[in-house]
Scaffold this motif. Structure first.
Motif, PDB file in Angstrom:
ATOM      1  N   GLY A 154      56.313  52.781  50.057  1.00 50.81           N
ATOM      2  CA  GLY A 154      54.835  53.156  49.807  1.00 50.81           C
ATOM      3  C   GLY A 154      54.365  53.011  48.404  1.00 50.81           C
ATOM      4  O   GLY A 154      53.208  53.712  48.098  1.00 50.81           O
ATOM      5  N   ARG A 155      54.981  52.327  47.537  1.00 53.28           N
ATOM      6  CA  ARG A 155      54.646  52.329  46.159  1.00 53.28           C
ATOM      7  C   ARG A 155      53.601  51.078  45.782  1.00 53.28           C
ATOM      8  O   ARG A 155      53.536  50.064  46.680  1.00 53.28           O
ATOM      9  CB  ARG A 155      55.672  52.249  45.123  1.00 53.28           C
ATOM     10  CG  ARG A 155      56.744  53.511  45.351  1.00 53.28           C
ATOM     11  CD  ARG A 155      57.928  53.279  44.330  1.00 53.28           C
ATOM     12  NE  ARG A 155      58.824  54.411  44.561  1.00 53.28           N
ATOM     13  CZ  ARG A 155      59.980  54.406  45.043  1.00 53.28           C
ATOM     14  NH1 ARG A 155      60.357  53.329  45.651  1.00 53.28           N
ATOM     15  NH2 ARG A 155      60.721  55.360  45.284  1.00 53.28           N
ATOM     16  N   THR A 156      52.737  51.092  44.908  1.00 55.93           N
ATOM     17  CA  THR A 156      51.896  50.435  44.349  1.00 55.93           C
ATOM     18  C   THR A 156      52.607  49.486  43.405  1.00 55.93           C
ATOM     19  O   THR A 156      53.193  50.195  42.332  1.00 55.93           O
ATOM     20  CB  THR A 156      50.605  50.985  43.930  1.00 55.93           C
ATOM     21  OG1 THR A 156      49.981  51.594  44.850  1.00 55.93           O
ATOM     22  CG2 THR A 156      49.691  49.741  43.466  1.00 55.93           C
ATOM     23  N   VAL A 157      52.675  48.081  43.392  1.00 49.11           N
ATOM     24  CA  VAL A 157      53.486  47.407  42.736  1.00 49.11           C
ATOM     25  C   VAL A 157      52.605  46.235  41.711  1.00 49.11           C
ATOM     26  O   VAL A 157      51.869  45.644  42.359  1.00 49.11           O
ATOM     27  CB  VAL A 157      54.517  46.527  43.606  1.00 49.11           C
ATOM     28  CG1 VAL A 157      55.359  45.708  42.490  1.00 49.11           C
ATOM     29  CG2 VAL A 157      55.324  47.448  44.236  1.00 49.11           C
ATOM     30  N   ASP A 158      52.745  46.459  40.556  1.00 47.97           N
ATOM     31  CA  ASP A 158      52.497  45.390  39.498  1.00 47.97           C
ATOM     32  C   ASP A 158      53.613  44.862  38.882  1.00 47.97           C
ATOM     33  O   ASP A 158      54.501  45.349  38.352  1.00 47.97           O
ATOM     34  CB  ASP A 158      51.708  46.089  38.398  1.00 47.97           C
ATOM     35  CG  ASP A 158      50.198  46.557  38.958  1.00 47.97           C
ATOM     36  OD1 ASP A 158      49.406  45.921  39.231  1.00 47.97           O
ATOM     37  OD2 ASP A 158      50.288  47.981  39.070  1.00 47.97           O
ATOM     38  N   LEU A 159      53.596  43.695  39.121  1.00 46.35           N
ATOM     39  CA  LEU A 159      54.819  42.809  38.303  1.00 46.35           C
ATOM     40  C   LEU A 159      54.399  41.604  37.799  1.00 46.35           C
ATOM     41  O   LEU A 159      53.601  40.645  38.409  1.00 46.35           O
ATOM     42  CB  LEU A 159      55.804  42.426  39.344  1.00 46.35           C
ATOM     43  CG  LEU A 159      57.023  41.545  38.958  1.00 46.35           C
ATOM     44  CD1 LEU A 159      57.975  42.552  38.129  1.00 46.35           C
ATOM     45  CD2 LEU A 159      57.885  40.972  40.265  1.00 46.35           C
ATOM     46  N   GLU A 160      54.792  41.134  36.453  1.00 42.37           N
ATOM     47  CA  GLU A 160      54.507  40.064  35.966  1.00 42.37           C
ATOM     48  C   GLU A 160      55.937  39.404  35.431  1.00 42.37           C
ATOM     49  O   GLU A 160      56.377  39.586  34.498  1.00 42.37           O
ATOM     50  CB  GLU A 160      53.661  40.116  34.782  1.00 42.37           C
ATOM     51  CG  GLU A 160      53.186  38.792  34.222  1.00 42.37           C
ATOM     52  CD  GLU A 160      51.969  38.753  33.255  1.00 42.37           C
ATOM     53  OE1 GLU A 160      51.899  37.777  32.523  1.00 42.37           O
ATOM     54  OE2 GLU A 160      51.312  39.834  33.350  1.00 42.37           O
ATOM     55  N   GLY A 161      56.748  38.695  36.394  1.00 43.33           N
ATOM     56  CA  GLY A 161      57.887  38.235  36.279  1.00 43.33           C
ATOM     57  C   GLY A 161      58.106  36.795  35.814  1.00 43.33           C
ATOM     58  O   GLY A 161      56.997  36.368  35.500  1.00 43.33           O
ATOM     59  N   ASP A 162      59.141  36.324  35.581  1.00 39.57           N
ATOM     60  CA  ASP A 162      59.309  35.114  35.161  1.00 39.57           C
ATOM     61  C   ASP A 162      59.181  34.038  36.335  1.00 39.57           C
ATOM     62  O   ASP A 162      58.576  33.019  36.021  1.00 39.57           O
ATOM     63  CB  ASP A 162      60.882  34.834  34.759  1.00 39.57           C
ATOM     64  CG  ASP A 162      61.456  35.579  33.812  1.00 39.57           C
ATOM     65  OD1 ASP A 162      60.462  35.799  32.766  1.00 39.57           O
ATOM     66  OD2 ASP A 162      62.323  35.662  33.690  1.00 39.57           O
TER      67      ASP A 162
END
Length: 386
Positions: A154-162
């Motif tokens: 239920g979390r909001t996710v921001d990801l800038e991965g490889d």
């Protein structure tokens, strides 16, 4: 802990002979006598459910039908059986995959298990538009599982991965229950991904000493992450009333292998990038009939014409039960099994081996006994003994 058994849905076709395919090898045309129709696969699934298998693995790859679509249809013809859906991260976004899993849980009544398959063959991955090398595919799997598991909580996710990027990702409806994640891989980077993310680590059917080493390896890595992991094993089975009958069936299957097909499949598998596939190939030592029993009742003959899982437990019902107990003593709690043909072999195992494990307190029917119905009624298939 009661042992858990899963069966297999042969979405590349079924036969009284071994049907090949997997890890870059095509499904062998010879012996594909039973097409993977929804009707036939549902027949297998209903048999597995009645016999007491908890779930059924549906494979993924260019050599078989799509796992998501097939299981979605088959699930409508069963009531309690779970589906261990093999899924390759990277082909769709992690947010969409998390949403698909959540939808599957609601529409199936919470019967999804997710088998994450990173993909060990670059040429097959490229056919789907994926041009990462093997190690980068595992790094992407790491990012993918991070996003999916956060969304399921239920979390909001921001990801800038490889390899992956998502912004303000969230699910409006969460899966209930959250699907357990199954995962296999024998390379160092695969072990690290498993330790961080998975619920059940799967190994192919290597001899017990090799399996014990894998379990110790993953346990150590998981402890470094502050986690614990359960363990499962993927095997074929040939179990009969007597050992002689079981080995006669194994030899019948072996006699049906076309030698040109064996040479072609082995040449293709030798180019595999998968460490697990390399270990499978090393077990049968070139395919001499006399060298295929690599541990008591553990036969490497299937791997001559099939990629992926290439070993089978072969023996009387008592012998197969003893080998299962041997693996269980190492820490294996879940068994993902299959056999040719899958409908009949499910009955051989379900009526021959499971009752013996039940008598010893190692297994309970997951659907009947929890409702207080006691011993399930026997429903033998015509022509199949116990």
């Amino acid at each position: 802990m009661s042992l858990t058994f899963h069966w297999f849905l042969p979405t590349n076709g079924d036969s009284r002979h071994v049907v090949g395919g997997g890890h870059g090898s095509p499904a062998t045309a010879s012996g594909r006598d039973r097409p993977p129709t929804v009707a036939y696969l549902s027949q297998i699934a209903r048999a597995a459910e009645d016999l007491g298998f908890t779930g059924a693995l549906t494979p993924t790859g260019a050599w078989c039908e799509d796992a998501w679509l097939t299981t979605a249809m088959v699930s409508q013809n069963t009531e309690r059986l779970k589906f261990l859906v093999a899924f390759r991260p990277g082909f769709v976004s992690p947010t969409l995959a998390a949403q698909m899993a959540s939808t599957f849980q609601r529409q199936s009544g919470g019967r999804l298990l997710l088998n994450v398959v990173t993909g060990g063959e670059s040429h097959e991955q490229r056919a789907y538009g994926d041009f990462l090398d093997k190690d980068d595919r595992y790094r992407r799997t790491d990012e993918f599982l991070h996003v999916v598991k956060e969304l399921w909580q239920g979390r909001t996710v921001d990801l800038e991965g490889d390899h992956l990027r998502v912004a303000d990702a969230r699910l409006t409806r969460l899966p209930d229950p959250v699907p357990e994640v199954y995962f296999g891989g024998s390379s160092p980077i695969a072990g690290r991904v498993a330790a961080k993310h998975v619920d059940v680590y799967l190994t192919w059917g290597e001899p017990p000493a090799a399996v014990a080493e894998k379990i110790a390896w993953i346990r150590r890595l998981a402890a470094e992450e502050g986690r614990t992991v359960r363990f499962g094993i993927r095997l074929h089975v040939i179990t009969r009333d007597t050992s002689a009958q079981a080995w006669a069936e194994a030899h019948r299957l072996l006699d049906g292998f076309d030698q040109e097909t064996v040479r072609s499949v082995q040449a293709g598998l030798a180019r595999s990038e998968s460490e697990g596939q390399r270990r499978m190939l090393a077990l049968h030592g070139g395919g001499s009939r006399d060298s295929l029993e690599i541990h008591p009742n553990l036969w490497a003959g299937i791997g001559l014409v099939r990629g992926g899982a290439g070993t089978a437990l072969v023996g009387s019902h008592e012998e197969v039960a003893e080998r299962i107990k041997e693996y269980h003593a190492l820490g294996i709690d879940e068994f993902v099994l299959s056999g040719y043909p899958h409908l009949e072999e499910a009955y051989w195992f379900g009526e021959g081996v499971l009752p013996r494990l039940r008598t010893e307190g190692l297994w309970a029917h997951p659907f009947r006994e929890e409702a207080g119905q006691g011993t399930p009624p026997q429903a033998p298939l015509a022509g199949v003994g116990r």
